[in-house]
Design an enzyme around this catalytic site. Structure first.
Site, short mmCIF file in Angstrom:
data_model
loop_
_atom_site.label_atom_id
_atom_site.label_comp_id
_atom_site.label_asym_id
_atom_site.label_seq_id
_atom_site.Cartn_x
_atom_site.Cartn_y
_atom_site.Cartn_z
N TYR A 19 0.82 -1.22 0.00
CA TYR A 19 0.00 0.00 0.00
C TYR A 19 0.86 1.27 0.00
O TYR A 19 0.39 2.32 -0.42
CB TYR A 19 -0.90 0.05 1.24
CG TYR A 19 -2.21 -0.69 1.08
CD1 TYR A 19 -2.23 -2.05 0.83
CD2 TYR A 19 -3.42 -0.02 1.21
CE1 TYR A 19 -3.44 -2.72 0.69
CE2 TYR A 19 -4.63 -0.68 1.09
CZ TYR A 19 -4.63 -2.03 0.82
OH TYR A 19 -5.82 -2.69 0.70
N LYS A 53 2.71 -15.46 2.12
CA LYS A 53 2.95 -16.16 0.84
C LYS A 53 4.45 -16.44 0.78
O LYS A 53 5.17 -15.99 -0.11
CB LYS A 53 2.47 -15.26 -0.32
CG LYS A 53 2.42 -15.95 -1.66
CD LYS A 53 1.31 -16.98 -1.79
CE LYS A 53 1.42 -17.73 -3.11
NZ LYS A 53 0.50 -18.88 -3.20
N ASP A 93 -3.38 -18.35 0.16
CA ASP A 93 -4.39 -19.01 -0.68
C ASP A 93 -5.09 -20.12 0.10
O ASP A 93 -6.31 -20.28 0.03
CB ASP A 93 -3.77 -19.53 -1.99
CG ASP A 93 -2.47 -20.30 -1.80
OD1 ASP A 93 -1.93 -20.30 -0.68
OD2 ASP A 93 -2.00 -20.92 -2.77
N ASP A 117 -6.51 -7.02 4.06
CA ASP A 117 -7.61 -6.35 3.38
C ASP A 117 -8.55 -7.39 2.79
O ASP A 117 -9.77 -7.35 3.00
CB ASP A 117 -7.04 -5.45 2.27
CG ASP A 117 -8.14 -4.77 1.48
OD1 ASP A 117 -9.10 -4.28 2.11
OD2 ASP A 117 -8.06 -4.76 0.24
N ASP A 174 -12.49 -8.97 4.43
CA ASP A 174 -13.78 -8.93 3.72
C ASP A 174 -14.39 -10.34 3.68
O ASP A 174 -15.60 -10.50 3.86
CB ASP A 174 -13.60 -8.44 2.28
CG ASP A 174 -13.82 -6.94 2.14
OD1 ASP A 174 -13.62 -6.23 3.13
OD2 ASP A 174 -14.19 -6.49 1.03
C1 IPM Z 1 -10.39 -1.24 3.84
C2 IPM Z 1 -10.61 -0.66 2.48
C3 IPM Z 1 -9.43 0.23 2.13
C4 IPM Z 1 -8.19 -0.64 2.15
C5 IPM Z 1 -9.55 0.96 0.78
C6 IPM Z 1 -10.82 1.77 0.71
C7 IPM Z 1 -8.35 1.81 0.49
O1 IPM Z 1 -10.82 -1.66 1.54
O2 IPM Z 1 -10.27 -0.47 4.81
O3 IPM Z 1 -10.34 -2.46 3.95
O4 IPM Z 1 -7.87 -1.29 1.15
O5 IPM Z 1 -7.51 -0.67 3.17
MG MG Z 2 -10.95 -3.59 2.36
#
Ligand code: IPM
Ligand code: MG
Length: 354
Positions: free
Chosen positions: A139, A188, A220, A244, A248
């Site tokens: 990042y 990884k 993975d 990240d 999710d």
């Molecule tokens: C998160 C989001 C952010 C990230 C984006 C919006 C930059 O997806 O906080 O998980 O990738 O960190």
């Molecule tokens: Mg995210």
């Protein structure tokens, strides 16, 4: 002296869900002072930049930051890229405030068991926390660039021992004090040099936490295991990009992305860390303004703020219990299969604060 919280509602559903979190906070800790500021696309539209200096200054002068969400289609194509809310506000906030430790708990509430897209595996329902490194890796690594002909692009993943050690310690502290004493370091290492350095540093740190069982898992495989048997995980420690993605996935299998809170801390584990708290779901432009967003991630983020920044763990638990009770009563927004509006879901939580 009473604590001061910087409130940055931001874009999309951000203002709607933050409004509910503030109702709950005002009920639970009336002496806390809230100061609002602009961030994201809302700030760009008002003053021409997604992170105004005054906003950053307010954050630095506060005990914690409560953020809604930033971004949306309206600002996705802005040039230069640094005017876009994610790149120009969220990432600089994390970096400037040194919020290197991102905590994302994911738990399937019993009353939502049938909302998870996966069946419980052999180890039972999901109850884990992702400890994500937030200010390093791909990042932020340099160079990040395009060749002049536009044909080639470069991003760089960099990690130092110091960066890995401090986040590893956060993971081990959490695993040993507040949870089931298992830590899975996800990487990884069969491909990436940064991952091999992570393994070295995390193994060294493990020696100082003998009560914690450490395992390494390739990312993975971890993505697959989260679907096959999510209950096997307790603390997942990982780098920025993998965290990240996996957070999710963990959110979705715990019923809805609308449930997942997050804390981003500078000096974790002392109960009074500076931190920024935000729902993990983002600005959800498709449902913004409709009054149907799930406020639970924002409310639970506020609870995390009480626990990690304001030294108020009892009040944090009060909020978490109220959320659970309200779900048991069926006060669920459409993402959870219910019909409650954002404010009705907030009403139910308030009522259950007891
Ligand atoms: C998160 C989001 C952010 C990230 C984006 C919006 C930059 O997806 O906080 O998980 O990738 O960190
Ligand atoms: Mg995210």
């Amino acid at each position: 002296m009473s604590s001061k919280i910087a409130v940055l509602p931001g874009d999309g559903i951000g203002p709607e869900v933050i409004a509910q979190a503030l109702r709950v906070l005002e009920a639970v800790c009336p002496s806390v002072v809230f100061e609002h500021a602009l961030v994201g696309g809302a700030a760009y539209d008002a003053v021409g930049t997604p992170l105004p200096d005054e906003t950053l200054a307010l954050c630095k002068a506060s005990d914690a930051v409560l953020l809604g969400a930033v971004g949306g289609p309206k600002w996705d194509k802005l040039e230069p890229v640094s005017m876009r809310p994610e790149v120009g506000a969220l990432l600089p906030l994390r970096k400037e405030l040194n919020l290197f430790a991102n905590l994302r708990p994911a738990r399937l509430f019993a009353s939502l068991a049938d909302r998870s897209p996966v069946k419980p595996g052999p180890s039972g329902p999901i109850d884990l926390i992702v400890v994500r490194e937030l200010t390093g890796g791909i990042y932020f690594g340099q160079p990040r660039t395009r060749t002049p002909d536009g044909e080639t692009a470069v991003d760089t993943c960099v990690y130092s021992r110091t960066e890995i050690k401090r986040i590893a310690e956060v993971g081990f502290e959490i695993a040993s004090h507040t949870r089931r004493r298992k830590l899975t370091c996800v990487d990884k290492a069969n491909v990436l040099e940064t991952s091999r350095l992570w393994r070295e540093v995390v193994s060294d740190a493990a020696a100082r936490f003998p009560s914690v069982a450490l395992e390494f898992m390739l990312v993975d495989n971890c993505a697959m295991q989260l679907v096959r048997d999510p209950g096997q995980f307790d603390v997942i420690l990982t780098e920025n990009m993998f965290g990240d993605i996996l957070s999710d996935e963990a959110a979705q299998i715990s019923g809805s992305l609308g449930m997942l809170p997050s804390a981003s801390l500078t000096t974790p584990n002392q109960g009074r860390s500076f931190g920024m708290y935000e729902p993990s779901h983002g600005s959800a432009p498709d449902i913004a303004g409709k009054g149907v967003a799930n406020p639970i991630a924002a409310v639970m983020s506020a609870a995390m703020m009480l626990r990690y920044s304001l030294g108020m763990p009892t009040e944090a638990e009060r909020i978490e219990r109220a959320v659970e009770l309200s779900l048991r009563e069926g006060a669920a927004t459409p993402d959870l299969g219910g019909t409650a509006s954002t404010s009705q879901a907030g009403d139910a939580i308030l009522k259950n604060l007891g």
